[in-house]
Design an enzyme around this catalytic site. Structure first.
Site, PDB file in Angstrom:
ATOM      1  N   SER A 167       0.807  -1.227   0.000  1.00 51.56           N
ATOM      2  CA  SER A 167       0.000   0.000   0.000  1.00 51.56           C
ATOM      3  C   SER A 167       0.834   1.268   0.000  1.00 51.56           C
ATOM      4  O   SER A 167       0.327   2.357  -0.261  1.00 51.56           O
ATOM      5  CB  SER A 167      -0.908   0.013   1.230  1.00 51.56           C
ATOM      6  OG  SER A 167      -1.808  -1.065   1.165  1.00 51.56           O
TER       7      SER A 167
ATOM      8  N   GLN B 262      -6.071   4.449  -1.617  1.00 46.66           N
ATOM      9  CA  GLN B 262      -6.657   5.553  -0.847  1.00 46.66           C
ATOM     10  C   GLN B 262      -5.983   6.870  -1.258  1.00 46.66           C
ATOM     11  O   GLN B 262      -4.877   6.871  -1.815  1.00 46.66           O
ATOM     12  CB  GLN B 262      -6.481   5.230   0.657  1.00 46.66           C
ATOM     13  CG  GLN B 262      -7.096   6.211   1.624  1.00 46.66           C
ATOM     14  CD  GLN B 262      -6.107   7.279   2.034  1.00 46.66           C
ATOM     15  OE1 GLN B 262      -4.910   7.143   1.801  1.00 46.66           O
ATOM     16  NE2 GLN B 262      -6.607   8.344   2.621  1.00 46.66           N
TER      17      GLN B 262
ATOM     18  N   THR C 218      -4.174   9.274  -0.200  1.00 41.60           N
ATOM     19  CA  THR C 218      -2.789   9.701   0.035  1.00 41.60           C
ATOM     20  C   THR C 218      -1.767   8.830  -0.688  1.00 41.60           C
ATOM     21  O   THR C 218      -0.591   9.176  -0.718  1.00 41.60           O
ATOM     22  CB  THR C 218      -2.429   9.677   1.536  1.00 41.60           C
ATOM     23  OG1 THR C 218      -2.538   8.327   2.000  1.00 41.60           O
ATOM     24  CG2 THR C 218      -3.326  10.582   2.354  1.00 41.60           C
ATOM     25  N   LYS C 219      -2.192   7.692  -1.232  1.00 35.16           N
ATOM     26  CA  LYS C 219      -1.223   6.721  -1.746  1.00 35.16           C
ATOM     27  C   LYS C 219      -0.658   7.165  -3.104  1.00 35.16           C
ATOM     28  O   LYS C 219      -1.187   8.060  -3.752  1.00 35.16           O
ATOM     29  CB  LYS C 219      -1.855   5.336  -1.852  1.00 35.16           C
ATOM     30  CG  LYS C 219      -2.559   4.869  -0.571  1.00 35.16           C
ATOM     31  CD  LYS C 219      -1.612   4.645   0.603  1.00 35.16           C
ATOM     32  CE  LYS C 219      -2.315   4.696   1.934  1.00 35.16           C
ATOM     33  NZ  LYS C 219      -2.393   3.483   2.685  1.00 35.16           N
ATOM     34  N   LEU C 220       0.403   6.477  -3.540  1.00 34.43           N
ATOM     35  CA  LEU C 220       1.108   6.878  -4.764  1.00 34.43           C
ATOM     36  C   LEU C 220       0.266   6.660  -6.016  1.00 34.43           C
ATOM     37  O   LEU C 220       0.467   7.318  -7.030  1.00 34.43           O
ATOM     38  CB  LEU C 220       2.422   6.091  -4.884  1.00 34.43           C
ATOM     39  CG  LEU C 220       3.440   6.364  -3.775  1.00 34.43           C
ATOM     40  CD1 LEU C 220       4.614   5.407  -3.880  1.00 34.43           C
ATOM     41  CD2 LEU C 220       3.924   7.814  -3.818  1.00 34.43           C
TER      42      LEU C 220
END
Ligand SMILES: *Cc1c(COP(=O)(O)O)cnc(C)c1O
Length: 428
Positions: free
Chosen positions: A181, A205, A207-209
């Site tokens: 994640s 989600q 904020t993820k890359l």
């Protein structure tokens, strides 16, 4: 196109820094193609996997195929959250009441709560002090006859030793769940993270890359596990081989007890779009961190989270900085993080997650899902995590959107650290 969309200038430069106010590029990024894909999903009137087939593959299927190809694993099952990807991974491995799953003591709470939600026991294991990821030695030492899986997490900007962990997994016949994640696109010795585990899981989600706002992915090489994962995420249904326009392209199988964990078509369209930008963004972040690494040589007592030599292509969800408290006067990681957050206008700068043995969010003793007889083993405080605790006292993280800034801003970060250290030394 709607006037409201046409007039939104951010559509043209969703990936570029806002020159007027912000130093740091905004996240998530998007462009006019993103908007086009969302409108396409809207107008198709197929908004979900469980909507009628329109004559072309769902966005969910398109994304699954692209992401499987990207990671180099044949089967990809998108889900509504990273947490649900972990949930179906555990269920596909038949993990339930009383089984033990090894979980690193330093990670997001979902890794442990996905396990405890099944009435299984998250056995919290300490991290390697250099990489801050699951220690293979400690993981192997924690294996018992009840251990049903090892969950490794590639944390911040490093990765777990996937070679050692796959060897341990084979030697002990315990499947490896690889939680990627925080590592979309990272490579170990030229091979993508997410292709080592029996099953791997990713979060999408916000904020993820790689992000769709909310979303997740489960991947596997094993066709039997893939079939279970598909059914687990769509109430026991899976895609048919010959879809018919106007009909569902799902067939009812019910070989396992599924639930609805499907990624919506809007989310899948966002993920498909973001995947095209991922490599370029990861490359820019790597260049930023390499410059910062050079700049840090002038600053005694500050380093970057350790990386295994074989992490050939690191990716940075967070840049994790490690401080040597003996090199600073009045060192306090919380004070340093707050000061940097303010000086850099990056409110997301924080110390690393609180270890799961004392993390406010990990509270299995107050859950109707925890079997009463398992409460002693479910007590987080029962697991000592000295290296995770040391990381909590000495490390902080800078969010990845900052690493997309112009390279000259590595100096901005260095100067903020120096100024914060000076202020900290003056405080009494
Ligand atoms: C974000 C994250 C999750 C949970 O993903 P959600 O999509 O928020 O459910 C799980 N594991 C790790 C390591 C994460 O960073």
């Amino acid at each position: 196109m709607d006037a409201s969309l046409a007039h939104d200038e951010s559509a043209q430069n969703g990936d570029a820094p806002d020159q007027s106010s912000d130093l740091w590029p905004k996240w998530p990024s998007f462009d006019s193609k993103t908007e086009h894909l969302l409108l396409e999903a809207l107008r198709s009137r197929r908004w979900t996997v469980s909507g009628a087939y329109t004559g072309s593959p769902s966005f969910e299927q398109q994304f699954a195929q692209s992401f499987a190809q990207y990671i180099g694993v044949p089967h990809c099952i998108p889900t509504c959250h990273g947490s649900s990807a972990l949930a179906i991974a555990l269920e596909a491995l038949d993990i339930g009441y009383g089984d033990e799953v090894i979980v690193p003591g330093l990670t997001w709470v979902a890794c442990a709560s996905a396990v405890s939600a099944l009435g299984a026991v998250p056995v919290l294991v300490d991290v390697d002090p250099y990489t801050l990821c699951l220690s293979p030695q400690a993981a192997e030492a924690a294996i018992t006859e009840r251990t049903k899986a090892i969950m490794a997490v590639h944390l911040f900007g490093s990765c777990a030793d996937v070679e050692a962990l796959t060897a341990i997994s084979k030697r002990n016949a315990v499947p490896l769940i690889e939680d990627c994640s925080q590592a979309h696109g990272g490579m170990w010795d030229g091979q993508k993270l997410g292709s080592f585990g029996t099953i791997s899981a990713f979060s999408l989600q916000q904020t993820k890359l790689l992000t769709s706002g909310e979303g997740g992915v489960a991947l596997t090489r094993d066709p039997a596990l893939a079939d279970k994962l598909q059914q687990l995420r769509a109430d026991g249904r899976r895609y048919v081989a010959q879809p018919r326009i106007g009909h569902l392209d799902l067939e009812e199988v019910g070989a396992v007890q599924g639930r609805n964990y499907c990624l919506s078509e809007f989310h899948a369209a966002l993920a498909l779009d973001g995947l095209e930008r991922l490599d370029d963004q990861n490359q820019r972040r790597r260049a930023f961190v390499e410059q910062l690494r050079v700049d840090l040589e002038t600053l005694d007592g500050v380093g970057i989270q350790g990386q295994p030599d074989k992490l050939s292509h690191p990716v940075y969800y967070h840049l994790c900085l490690r401080f040597d408290p003996t090199k600073f006067k009045n060192f306090d990681i919380d004070v340093m993080a707050r000061s940097l957050a303010e000086k850099l206008s990056l409110p997301a700068i924080d110390p690393v997650d609180t270890p799961l043995n004392r993390n406010l969010l990990f509270n299995p003793l107050h859950s109707s899902r925890t079997p009463p007889d398992l409460k002693p083993k479910m007590t987080p405080g029962a697991y000592p995590l000295p290296h995770a605790e040391q990381a909590r006292q000495t490390c902080l993280t800078i969010p990845h959107n900052a690493l997309l800034a112009d390279l000259k801003h590595t100096t901005t970060i260095i100067n903020a650290i120096k100024a914060s250290a000076t202020e900290m030394a003056r405080a009494s």
